[in-house]
Design an enzyme around this catalytic site. Structure first.
Site, PDB file in Angstrom:
ATOM      1  CG  ASN A 184      38.897  35.048  40.717  1.00 50.17           C
ATOM      2  OD1 ASN A 184      39.382  34.031  41.195  1.00 50.17           O
ATOM      3  ND2 ASN A 184      38.406  35.111  39.499  1.00 50.17           N
TER       4      ASN A 184
ATOM      5  CG  ASP B 120      38.490  43.738  33.505  1.00 51.21           C
ATOM      6  OD1 ASP B 120      37.998  42.813  34.180  1.00 51.21           O
ATOM      7  OD2 ASP B 120      37.835  44.359  32.662  1.00 51.21           O
TER       8      ASP B 120
ATOM      9  NE  ARG C 112      45.136  35.540  36.221  1.00 53.88           N
ATOM     10  CZ  ARG C 112      44.032  35.447  35.476  1.00 53.88           C
ATOM     11  NH1 ARG C 112      43.462  36.539  35.014  1.00 53.88           N
ATOM     12  NH2 ARG C 112      43.505  34.272  35.199  1.00 53.88           N
TER      13      ARG C 112
HETATM   14  P1  IMP Z   1      37.394  39.846  36.156  1.00 49.31           P
HETATM   15  O1  IMP Z   1      38.717  40.080  35.492  1.00 49.31           O
HETATM   16  O2  IMP Z   1      37.520  39.356  37.560  1.00 49.31           O
HETATM   17  O3  IMP Z   1      36.422  40.923  35.949  1.00 49.31           O
HETATM   18  O4  IMP Z   1      36.688  38.622  35.460  1.00 49.31           O
HETATM   19  C1  IMP Z   1      37.220  38.003  34.415  1.00 49.31           C
HETATM   20  C2  IMP Z   1      36.412  36.762  34.140  1.00 49.31           C
HETATM   21  O5  IMP Z   1      36.965  36.237  32.941  1.00 49.31           O
HETATM   22  C3  IMP Z   1      36.568  35.693  35.204  1.00 49.31           C
HETATM   23  O6  IMP Z   1      35.517  35.686  36.119  1.00 49.31           O
HETATM   24  C4  IMP Z   1      36.546  34.436  34.372  1.00 49.31           C
HETATM   25  O7  IMP Z   1      35.248  34.095  34.101  1.00 49.31           O
HETATM   26  C5  IMP Z   1      37.168  34.877  33.068  1.00 49.31           C
HETATM   27  N1  IMP Z   1      38.610  34.589  33.119  1.00 49.31           N
HETATM   28  C6  IMP Z   1      39.627  35.473  33.231  1.00 49.31           C
HETATM   29  N2  IMP Z   1      40.804  34.844  33.272  1.00 49.31           N
HETATM   30  C7  IMP Z   1      40.514  33.527  33.197  1.00 49.31           C
HETATM   31  C8  IMP Z   1      41.341  32.360  33.217  1.00 49.31           C
HETATM   32  O8  IMP Z   1      42.568  32.377  33.341  1.00 49.31           O
HETATM   33  N3  IMP Z   1      40.676  31.200  33.108  1.00 49.31           N
HETATM   34  C9  IMP Z   1      39.339  31.106  32.985  1.00 49.31           C
HETATM   35  N4  IMP Z   1      38.537  32.141  32.985  1.00 49.31           N
HETATM   36  C10 IMP Z   1      39.121  33.362  33.096  1.00 49.31           C
END
Ligand code: IMP
Length: 194
Positions: free
Chosen positions: A12, A71, A182
């Site tokens: 990402n 995550d 984060r």
């Molecule tokens: P992963 O941690 O990549 O599995 O996905 C976490 C998902 O949560 C992301 O794709 C976003 O959709 C959402 N997410 C996590 N952190 C943020 C953030 O700081 N802003 C907006 N969406 C978030």
């Protein structure tokens, strides 16, 4: 614990950019799994911690370097904490405009008036031959009535952090990085490795 190079287990771009900015003062070279041409690790866990740990450890086995995985997700009170660990998958084809629309509709249909929500982040730092260390961060806020703002990524246009009247997408990355889930998890990690 001295680290000069860290591999981040994420594809990402938004997240990697945030992590690079936050680690820049420590002079740690951050590379992504994609930079090293390492594949994605499937998130098969049911909690943020399980997913972060399994991704960091799998990547560390592949490259033999310190690896950081996170995550994270959006937990909405009116939806009993959903989409939570399934935040990325909740949006069809990762179309977050559509995902935000669905979420606002689900909140309306829930019949609950609370708009409270929080972003959670769990980070796992895996070291070759050492026990993985976990760091957690969270930011509380409310879900807006409609999406607004162009900054950030994912659900940023509908999340208003506590103490503000604008969404993360309107506030911009400098403000977001000071208080995000984060950055709070990373702050704990930085205190551990600096
Ligand atoms: P992963 O941690 O990549 O599995 O996905 C976490 C998902 O949560 C992301 O794709 C976003 O959709 C959402 N997410 C996590 N952190 C943020 C953030 O700081 N802003 C907006 N969406 C978030």
């Amino acid at each position: 614990m001295k680290i000069t190079k860290l591999v981040v287990a994420s594809h990402n771009a938004g997240k990697i950019a945030e992590i690079k900015t936050l680690l820049a003062p420590l002079k740690i070279e951050v590379q992504s799994a994609a930079d090293l041409r390492l594949g994605d690790v499937e998130e098969t866990g049911t909690t943020f911690e399980e997913n972060a740990k399994l991704k960091a450890e799998a990547l560390c086995m592949m490259c033999g370097l310190p690896c950081l995985a996170d995550d994270s997700g959006l937990c909405v009170d009116a939806l009993d904490g959903r989409p939570g660990v399934y935040s990325a998958r909740y949006a069809p084809n990762r179309d977050f405009n559509e995902g935000m629309k669905m979420l606002l509709k689900e909140m309306e249909e829930s019949g609950k008036s609370t708009r409270k929500a929080h972003f959670s982040c769990c980070m796992a730092l895996a070291y070759p031959n050492e026990k993985t260390i976990i760091f957690e961060g969270r930011v509380d806020g409310n879900i807006s009535q409609t999406p607004s703002g162009n900054g950030g990524f994912g659900y940023d246009p509908i999340f208003i952090p506590e103490g503000f009247d604008k969404t993360f997408a309107e506030l911009g990355e400098d403000i977001k990085n000071k208080m995000s889930h984060r950055s709070r998890a990373l702050e704990k990690l930085i205190n551990k490795i600096k």
